[in-house]
Design an enzyme around this catalytic site. Structure first.
Site, PDB file in Angstrom:
ATOM      1  N   ILE A 192      18.781  51.172  98.705  1.00  0.00           N
ATOM      2  CA  ILE A 192      17.317  51.164  98.653  1.00  0.00           C
ATOM      3  C   ILE A 192      16.785  52.578  98.842  1.00  0.00           C
ATOM      4  CG2 ILE A 192      15.211  50.173  99.600  1.00  0.00           C
ATOM      5  CD1 ILE A 192      17.118  48.229  98.095  1.00  0.00           C
ATOM      6  N   ASP A 193      17.370  53.340  99.749  1.00  0.00           N
ATOM      7  CA  ASP A 193      16.986  54.748  99.883  1.00  0.00           C
ATOM      8  C   ASP A 193      17.223  55.489  98.572  1.00  0.00           C
ATOM      9  OD1 ASP A 193      16.057  54.842 102.498  1.00  0.00           O
ATOM     10  OD2 ASP A 193      17.994  55.356 103.354  1.00  0.00           O
TER      11      ASP A 193
END
Length: 428
Positions: A192-193
């Site tokens: 997700i980062d």
């Protein structure tokens, strides 16, 4: 090792696609730095602002730590190298009025600012979008947060693992509850980062293009949760349009069969069969007549009869070693491959041929200042391949504050006396 070494500073490489773009990087950890590394790889001059004496959190996220010239670990974590190539590190204490003024001056001559402080966190320093855009109306200002600047969670801190859980991603990752090792599972890297960094890169480039028409910059609000929901992709679409709540099913695919790992004589392999033609060619190579069976002739039928087909295939795949299956299927356009560990992946002939392992000298003259032992830093090459404006390796992931005096002289015209005074007061 097949490590590609960075070009020397004297080789005068071609200008990058974003040559001339100035980026002020106030972000740390992964999502923001991943974005700014993309911009830096493409030629932007990225100045990374770090806290004196401490720096980016990931400088300390270890072990593992970089080895020194004697092979002993230093206090610099390898994590930092993943997302800070091609940047220049400047130490400034933004908690001080003088530090804030230095950052405002840098922002006044920058095209882009990227930050990942909590909502409202930079307003008290006069470094928020409203304050900096008043000084520089052309500024593109990208804020990366866990949950965005609106909504009931806006004030919460957000982390990749937390958002993987909240978004439902962990509910579709891992083996089913009834299987060995079943239960929700995080993805092996902070996806997700990383996706957030990529979306932020795209948004910044779009805002810069819009600026060509309007003459003004704008504020970009990128949230980890928003990105996580968007990247549910087909799984999200299945729920939104058919009311189907996807479940964990290990390495198999909800809409394709066979598209998973299978046992072999000496381990496991991966088959990624995406259409009926590939399945028919697999069956011919394996010596089976499954392609003529009505239960398996089409992908939709194979999905319905997954529980019958997969055990039949597993019995056949166990009869050869993984390498033999790959050799058998390679010239038949049937996607098949090994399940490598990361060491095996970096040693793969294709990975080696593409030059995906690159080494850079942090100190180009080979002589680090006293107390700085790490010299060669190895990282993964950018996957961005542009024919006319290729990615250039200009700066290794920097030591903390390595470029402070260089940048402040170059961007702000500060002389040695002023720099010494700022250093004496702990501002830089």
């Amino acid at each position: 090792m097949n490590t590609t070494t960075s070009p020397s500073s004297s080789s005068s490489p071609a200008a990058g696609a974003l040559d001339g773009l100035r980026v002020l990087d106030l972000s740390r950890v992964l999502a923001g730095p991943w974005c700014t590394q993309n911009l830096a790889d493409l030629g932007a001059d990225v100045v990374k602002i770090e806290k004196p004496g401490a720096g980016d959190d990931t400088r300390h996220w270890g072990p593992p730590f970089f080895p020194d010239e004697h092979g002993q670990p230093t206090d610099e974590a390898c994590y930092f190298a993943a997302c800070n190539r091609n940047k220049r590190s400047v130490t400034v204490d933004m908690a001080t009025p003088e530090g804030q003024q230095l950052i405002r001056q840098l922002a006044s001559s920058s095209d882009v600012v990227v930050e990942n402080f909590k909502t409202g966190g930079l307003a008290r320093y006069g470094l928020d979008y409203a304050s900096l855009s008043a000084l520089n109306p052309r500024l593109v200002y990208c804020s990366v947060t866990g949950f965005g600047h609106t909504g009931p969670y806006a004030q919460r801190a957000g982390y990749d693992l937390l958002v993987q859980a909240m978004s439902g991603l962990m509910s579709i990752t891992g083996h089913a509850d009834g299987e060995a090792g079943g239960g929700p599972l995080r993805v092996g890297v902070a996806v997700i980062d990383l996706f957030t960094g990529m979306y932020a890169t795209t948004a910044i480039l779009a805002a810069l293009h819009a600026r060509e028409r309007t003459g003004r910059g704008q504020h970009i609000d990128i949230a980890l949760l928003d990105v996580a929901m968007a990247t549910l992709a087909n799984q999200g679409a299945s729920f939104l349009n058919a009311g189907v709540v996807p479940q964990r099913q290990g390495n198999s695919h909800p809409s394709l069969v066979p598209y998973q790992d299978f046992p072999t004589q000496d381990g496991r392999m991966l088959l990624a069969i995406g259409n009926d033609g590939q399945f028919a060619r697999f069956c011919e190579a394996a010596g089976t007549d499954w392609a003529g069976d009505a239960r398996f002739a089409t992908n939709a039928a194979r999905v319905r009869h997954r529980q019958a087909l997969v055990p039949l295939m597993s019995e056949v795949t166990r009869q050869r070693p993984t390498a033999a299956w790959i050799a058998l299927l390679e010239d038949k356009a049937v996607p098949c491959g090994p399940i490598n560990d990361i060491g095996q992946a970096f040693d793969d002939p294709q990975v080696r041929a593409r030059g995906l392992r690159v080494a850079q000298q942090r100190w180009p003259d080979g002589t680090p200042p006293a107390g700085r032992a790490v010299n060669t830093v190895v990282s993964t090459a950018s996957p961005l391949r542009l024919s006319d404006t290729p990615v250039q390796l200009r700066h290794a992931p920097p030591a903390l504050g390595q470029h402070t005096e260089e940048v402040l002289r170059e961007h702000l015209g500060l002389d040695g006396e002023r720099l010494a005074a700022l250093r004496a007061r702990g501002v830089v």
